[in-house]
Scaffold this active site. Structure first.
Site, PDB file in Angstrom:
ATOM      1  N   HIS B  77       0.850  -1.199   0.000  1.00  0.00           N
ATOM      2  CA  HIS B  77       0.000   0.000   0.000  1.00  0.00           C
ATOM      3  C   HIS B  77       0.883   1.245   0.000  1.00  0.00           C
ATOM      4  CE1 HIS B  77      -2.889   3.061   1.256  1.00  0.00           C
ATOM      5  NE2 HIS B  77      -2.154   3.287   2.331  1.00  0.00           N
ATOM      6  N   ASP B 106       7.720  22.282 -25.309  1.00  0.00           N
ATOM      7  CA  ASP B 106       7.682  20.901 -24.809  1.00  0.00           C
ATOM      8  C   ASP B 106       8.714  20.791 -23.693  1.00  0.00           C
ATOM      9  OD1 ASP B 106       7.579  18.038 -24.500  1.00  0.00           O
ATOM     10  OD2 ASP B 106       6.827  17.912 -26.556  1.00  0.00           O
ATOM     11  N   TRP B 142       7.251  -0.447   4.189  1.00  0.00           N
ATOM     12  CA  TRP B 142       7.850   0.199   3.022  1.00  0.00           C
ATOM     13  C   TRP B 142       9.286   0.624   3.303  1.00  0.00           C
ATOM     14  CZ3 TRP B 142       9.033   5.478   1.508  1.00  0.00           C
ATOM     15  CH2 TRP B 142       9.001   6.391   2.558  1.00  0.00           C
ATOM     16  N   SER B 169      13.562   5.890 -13.165  1.00  0.00           N
ATOM     17  CA  SER B 169      12.462   6.658 -13.748  1.00  0.00           C
ATOM     18  C   SER B 169      12.353   8.040 -13.106  1.00  0.00           C
ATOM     19  CB  SER B 169      11.161   5.868 -13.576  1.00  0.00           C
ATOM     20  OG  SER B 169      10.047   6.681 -13.794  1.00  0.00           O
ATOM     21  N   SER B 170      12.427   8.093 -11.770  1.00  0.00           N
ATOM     22  CA  SER B 170      12.308   9.383 -11.075  1.00  0.00           C
ATOM     23  C   SER B 170      13.468  10.306 -11.407  1.00  0.00           C
ATOM     24  CB  SER B 170      12.310   9.179  -9.557  1.00  0.00           C
ATOM     25  OG  SER B 170      11.235   8.420  -9.178  1.00  0.00           O
ATOM     26  N   HIS B 253      13.398  11.010   4.352  1.00  0.00           N
ATOM     27  CA  HIS B 253      12.813  12.270   4.794  1.00  0.00           C
ATOM     28  C   HIS B 253      12.682  13.281   3.662  1.00  0.00           C
ATOM     29  CE1 HIS B 253      10.715  14.518   7.656  1.00  0.00           C
ATOM     30  NE2 HIS B 253      11.277  15.573   7.107  1.00  0.00           N
ATOM     31  N   GLU B 255      12.298  12.485   0.748  1.00  0.00           N
ATOM     32  CA  GLU B 255      11.244  11.888  -0.076  1.00  0.00           C
ATOM     33  C   GLU B 255       9.852  12.377   0.336  1.00  0.00           C
ATOM     34  OE1 GLU B 255      11.062  10.103  -2.737  1.00  0.00           O
ATOM     35  OE2 GLU B 255       8.969   9.410  -2.648  1.00  0.00           O
ATOM     36  N   TYR B 257       9.167  15.168   1.470  1.00  0.00           N
ATOM     37  CA  TYR B 257       9.017  16.530   0.940  1.00  0.00           C
ATOM     38  C   TYR B 257       8.849  16.511  -0.563  1.00  0.00           C
ATOM     39  CZ  TYR B 257       9.825  18.083   5.614  1.00  0.00           C
ATOM     40  OH  TYR B 257       9.689  18.270   6.953  1.00  0.00           O
ATOM     41  N   SER B 268      -0.589  26.941  -4.203  1.00  0.00           N
ATOM     42  CA  SER B 268      -0.209  28.334  -4.430  1.00  0.00           C
ATOM     43  C   SER B 268      -0.685  28.844  -5.789  1.00  0.00           C
ATOM     44  CB  SER B 268       1.315  28.503  -4.344  1.00  0.00           C
ATOM     45  OG  SER B 268       1.784  28.036  -3.105  1.00  0.00           O
ATOM     46  N   HIS B 302      15.104  12.008  13.082  1.00  0.00           N
ATOM     47  CA  HIS B 302      13.888  12.046  13.905  1.00  0.00           C
ATOM     48  C   HIS B 302      12.992  10.837  13.644  1.00  0.00           C
ATOM     49  CE1 HIS B 302      12.039  14.726  10.577  1.00  0.00           C
ATOM     50  NE2 HIS B 302      11.558  13.515  10.448  1.00  0.00           N
ATOM     51  N   HIS B 303      13.332  10.040  12.638  1.00  0.00           N
ATOM     52  CA  HIS B 303      12.606   8.777  12.452  1.00  0.00           C
ATOM     53  C   HIS B 303      13.190   7.678  13.330  1.00  0.00           C
ATOM     54  CE1 HIS B 303      10.328  10.203   8.917  1.00  0.00           C
ATOM     55  NE2 HIS B 303      11.395  10.933   8.706  1.00  0.00           N
ATOM     56  N   THR B 328       7.482  26.295   7.080  1.00  0.00           N
ATOM     57  CA  THR B 328       6.167  25.742   6.781  1.00  0.00           C
ATOM     58  C   THR B 328       5.084  26.689   7.274  1.00  0.00           C
ATOM     59  OG1 THR B 328       7.179  23.605   7.168  1.00  0.00           O
ATOM     60  CG2 THR B 328       4.811  23.622   6.861  1.00  0.00           C
ATOM     61  N   LYS B 331       4.557  29.519   4.923  1.00  0.00           N
ATOM     62  CA  LYS B 331       3.725  29.180   3.768  1.00  0.00           C
ATOM     63  C   LYS B 331       2.236  29.276   4.127  1.00  0.00           C
ATOM     64  CE  LYS B 331       5.778  26.581   0.546  1.00  0.00           C
ATOM     65  NZ  LYS B 331       6.169  27.204  -0.458  1.00  0.00           N
ATOM     66  N   ARG B 450       1.439   0.640  15.425  1.00  0.00           N
ATOM     67  CA  ARG B 450       1.061   0.551  14.021  1.00  0.00           C
ATOM     68  C   ARG B 450       1.465  -0.818  13.488  1.00  0.00           C
ATOM     69  NH1 ARG B 450       5.666   4.114  10.877  1.00  0.00           N
ATOM     70  NH2 ARG B 450       4.552   3.395   9.038  1.00  0.00           N
TER      71      ARG B 450
END
Lengths: 403, 528
Positions: B77, B106, B142, B169-170, B253, B255, B257, B268, B302-303, B328, B331, B450
């Protein structure tokens, strides 16, 4: 809609009924200095967030109500304001400083494991905990209680609501003295786990090959429950933690009983009346009298009879082998091989003993230091004569000792 | 921003006919469409997996799936939603919108563009195929933490290779976006005139190029640990399982963002249009995005507050993480100031954008709470975290994407979507997403870990609520599919060129005809 009505009915019923005896909305205050400090810190940040939230959402909602085109609002032309932009960069920074200071103070306290009165080593295994009282020579495994374990199998037909402390109960709880600084050492036996009892205020990962630590001085006698909180495979949800905190004197008694049974048990063979699954989970006395804390098996060297070996073997299988190889011995295809009809089990004895003693990385742990020789002998005897296997072998502790 | 577009009498080359058009296309709009459609399909597939999870969690006891399969569901998932749904959606929006927004005909590297898209379906199919392999799909979450992930069956190398391909790809897409933005802007489109969506993607693309190789390296080390006898993450051989976590979160991390910065960009774009006012604090928005991008590289620990790192590490990561709240916050304040004294209307894109601001901020608050390391010792790996990241990723990233689709769909297809259905879709989704994820805060605080398929009885009520919310949320998306397919089949009212009142003031794309012709800006516009 129907679903929603069902849910309303379900939750209404549950709230009224006893199933939901003690659900909570917030973090527990717990029973240690650390858990209280962390709870207070949590509440402090929470209220700061609520304050900021009320302000920010308030302005947003005001704008959404009063600056609508349908109310004839004409857009203003401003699109920057250096002063206000600096202001709302600096003020949040100051608020953060206000949070960082108490956070630092608490964290320093969390890390201060010095001056402990006793040390307990906690080892996470798939899917059980091992507790070693390092200065006392007492050591035992703690696994999900038999009743919960039965009820949680798919299609068990047992309603979890009928099981006391469903999934939060173990056969051998960790018993600790009240008011003493307990230092915990954590390590992992196979994969990562995390040891968490919310009432103690923290969790810590158990990492194979490394040792981490933590501490707690429990202030109130009672039973405190927790769970593994680092995904550790199939039965991650089924390795709870139960801590029973007792006054010093009762703890001493319990400890003496543990050592006593260890000495006593050395002399007498296990009998079927002493199966751990027969234990009542809750009363503290049961914990004090948990005579299997050290296994009631014969002393090393004493020959096993077929009957004793099969009984003891079944117990060992259920607490150490079953979660992978399954209750019916069929395993899980592609991951955990079946015991039933296994070439190892039906083949030469030596290979079977080697496999159990050395394990099979990365999936199977080495049981050399987990099980005693007589337990290895018994469980191998059991595997070779159950699940439709019938080699007729009777393995003796002496056979194990030579490997 | 005023624009003078010079139209010559050049005839458009239409797309090739038939299926091969989609296989061989190098047109940024075609590739954008391919990305978006793939994303929508994977969103439904990943959503179906979430419903398996929520069905199992509806009540205590094991009802439907084996715990191992449950773990595969949580793992896939997440991987599918992150790499198959959200990232391709952003790539699709980038392909469609960036050239149109900066006045370029293009993308800079069209054939690379085709290649970076076509890697994606095969990677995702390979990942899905692991479900049918011996031993089941990867079930270690994951994050693929060792040693657990090394217990994966036949699926293991395929999962790793999937990540390699997705990474390639990315990276290709990111390179293409950077080259396009830096080289293909119309005359007068200076960097500080670019729409915010372009800015956020530019920064995101740099993040991607920096992090994907790290992730690829980390999973390759897993591969050699498993098959070639290395011990990078095995203490018995001198390695360290926690090293993997550092590598993973150095990727992971930034990622997250990657998953949110383009959302900031979309919101925006939307808010000024429907507030009929210029974006407040444009340059501080750009600087805030860049600061968030930079900070994302130095907060990964922090993870890992519970792995037992030295206290200096804990405190450093606490302070650094808390800092993210500042840009943040800037924003959020800017968005609200944009609305302040505007002339606001509530068409669907605006509804999604407002919901984004409200709910993402809520997720930001819980994020701030978790940055405090001592408190995180309680929150870590509980449903509190699950609630947090679904607030920022579902009612954050996904809401922004859906809002963006409603905002630009009339431009893409030339048809207005059905506004009444879209409002129904919005309200059902917003209410159900809160019903699904809000109670999870309580579950986590009350002590529910979890990644568990079964739980103690005191967690029963909130899980039931959450499951009901999850199912309503899931099925509401069928309305979205219906709305989008109707527009794609050219049904519904014609959209005007400007689409939204005054939108031509807010973006070059709304000065083009609706639907946007196959080739646009063959002659660059002059941007003043």
């Amino acid at each position: 809609m129907k679903k929603l009505m069902t849910l309303l009915a379900v939750s209404g019923f549950a709230v009224a009924g006893e199933a939901s005896a003690d659900y909570a909305l917030n973090l527990t205050e717990g029973v240690t200095e650390l858990s209280r400090d962390i709870h207070d810190l949590h509440m402090l940040i929470f209220w700061i967030c609520v304050g900021i939230g009320v302000l920010v959402y308030g302005i947003l909602v005001y704008s959404l109500i009063h600056h609508r085109k349908s109310k004839g609002a004409v857009p203003a032309q401003f699109h920057e304001n250096t002063k206000i932009e600096i202001l709302w960069t600096v003020i949040p920074f100051l608020i953060l400083l206000g949070m960082a200071i108490p956070a630092t103070r608490v964290m320093i306290k969390v890390y201060d494991t010095t001056g402990a009165d006793l040390t307990v080593k906690v080892t996470g295994y798939q899917w059980k905990w091992k507790y070693d009282y390092l200065d006392e020579g007492v050591s035992f495994f703690s696994t999900l209680s038999a009743k919960s374990n039965e009820a949680r199998q798919m299609g068990s037909g047992i309603d979890p609501a009928t099981v006391d402390h469903y999934l939060l109960d173990v056969d051998h709880p960790l018993v600790l003295p009240v008011g003493k600084k307990v230092r915990f050492l954590f390590t992992g036996g196979d994969v990562l786990h995390a040891w968490w009892v919310p009432d103690l205020g923290w969790k810590k990962d158990t990492i194979p090959g490394f040792i981490t630590d933590g501490w707690a001085t429990i202030e109130k006698p009672g039973t405190y429950r927790g769970q593994c909180t680092e995904l550790c495979g199939r039965d991650h949800a089924f390795m709870p933690i139960v801590v029973i905190a007792k006054p010093e004197a009762e703890y001493r008694e319990w400890l003496a009983a543990q050592k006593g049974t260890a000495v006593q048990a050395a002399g007498e063979p296990a009998t079927s009346q002493e199966k751990p699954s027969d234990h009542q989970p809750e009363p503290p006395l049961a914990a004090a009298g948990s005579s299997e804390a050290t296994s009631p098996a014969p002393a090393i060297g004493e020959p096993l009879t077929q009957e004793v070996a099969m009984t003891l073997g079944k117990e060992v299988y259920e607490s150490h082998c079953q979660s992978c190889h399954q209750a019916n011995g069929e395993g899980v295809p592609g991951l955990f091989p079946a015991i039933h009809g296994s070439q190892v089990v039906q083949g030469p004895l030596a290979a079977h003993i080697q496999l159990v003693l050395n394990g099979k990385p990365p999936l199977m742990a080495s049981f050399r230091n987990i099980l005693k020789p007589q337990e290895v002998a018994a469980v191998i005897t059991y595997q070779r004569n159950a699940f439709g296997n019938s080699t007729g072998d009777l393995v003796q502790p002496a056979d194990i000792a030579t490997h | 921003m005023s624009v003078s577009a010079i139209h010559d009498d050049h005839h458009d080359h239409g797309p090739a006919k038939g299926l091969m058009r989609w296989v061989t296309t190098t047109n940024h709009k075609d590739i954008g469409t391919l990305y978006m459609v793939t994303s929508l399909i994977m969103f439904m597939v990943g959503g179906a997996m979430a419903l398996v999870i929520r069905a199992e969690l509806f009540e205590p006891g094991m009802q439907f799936v084996d715990p191992m399969f449950y773990n595969s569901m949580t793992t896939l998932h997440a991987l599918i939603m992150v790499f198959g749904a959200v990232m391709p959606a952003f790539a699709g929006l980038a392909n469609w919108m960036i050239p149109m927004m900066i006045g370029s005909p293009d993308m800079a590297l069209p054939r690379l563009n085709n290649w970076s898209f076509w890697l994606l379906p095969f990677a995702v199919l390979m990942l899905m195929s692991t479900l049918f392999m011996e031993g089941g799909a990867a079930a270690a979450g994951w994050t693929l933490y060792p040693p657990l992930v090394l217990q994966t069956g036949a699926a293991f190398p395929f999962t790793i290779f999937t990540i390699h391909i997705l990474g390639v790809s990315s990276i290709l897409a990111a390179i293409n976006i950077i080259v396009t933005i830096l080289n293909m802007r119309a005359p007068g489109m200076t960097l500080m005139k670019m729409p915010l969506f372009v800015w956020t993607w530019l920064i995101t693309a740099f993040l991607l190029i920096a992090i994907m190789p790290v992730f690829a390296g980390a999973v390759t080390m897993l591969l050699t640990d498993k098959f070639f006898g290395t011990s990078f993450f095995n203490a018995a051989g001198g390695g360290d399982p926690v090293l993997y976590q550092h590598l993973f979160w150095f990727f992971g991390h930034p990622e997250v963002y990657v998953l949110i910065l383009p959302s900031f960009g979309i919101v925006s774009q939307i808010i000024p249009t429907f507030s009929r006012k210029r974006l407040f604090g444009y340059s501080s928005m750009v600087y805030a995005t860049a600061s968030i991008g930079f900070l994302s590289f130095i907060v990964w620990g922090h993870h890992q507050y519970t792995v037992g790192m030295p206290i200096e590490g804990e405190l450093y990561f606490t302070y650094a993480t808390m800092l993210i709240a500042v840009p943040t916050g800037v924003k959020v304040f800017n968005w609200i100031s944009t609305m302040w004294r505007g002339a606001i209307t509530f068409e669907s894109p605006m509804l999604w954008a407002i919901a984004f601001v409200v709910l993402f901020t809520l997720g930001g608050f819980t994020g701030l709470m978790m940055s405090i390391s001592p408190a995180d010792l309680q929150y870590h790996d509980t449903y509190f975290i699950v609630a947090h990241f679904h607030y920022v990723l579902v009612s954050g990233a996904v809401f922004a994407i859906i809002g963006g689709v409603y905002y630009w769909l009339p431009k893409w297809t030339g048809r207005m979507y059905d506004e009444r259905l879209a409002q129904l879709h919005f309200w059902l989704t917003t209410l159900s997403v809160n019903l699904c994820f809000f109670p999870q805060h309580f579950l986590g605080l009350a002590g529910m870990p979890r990644r568990i398929p079964d739980y103690a009885l005191q967690f029963a009520e909130f899980n039931a609520w959450s499951s009901v919310g999850g199912f309503i949320f899931g099925f509401s998306q069928l309305i979205f599919c219906y709305i989008v397919i109707r527009c794609m089949r050219r049904q519904g009212e014609h959209a005007s060129d400007e689409v939204w009142e005054g939108a031509g003031e807010h973006g070059l794309e709304f000065t083009l005809p609706s639907p946007a012709p196959y080739h646009t800006w063959e002659t660059p516009p002059n941007v003043h």
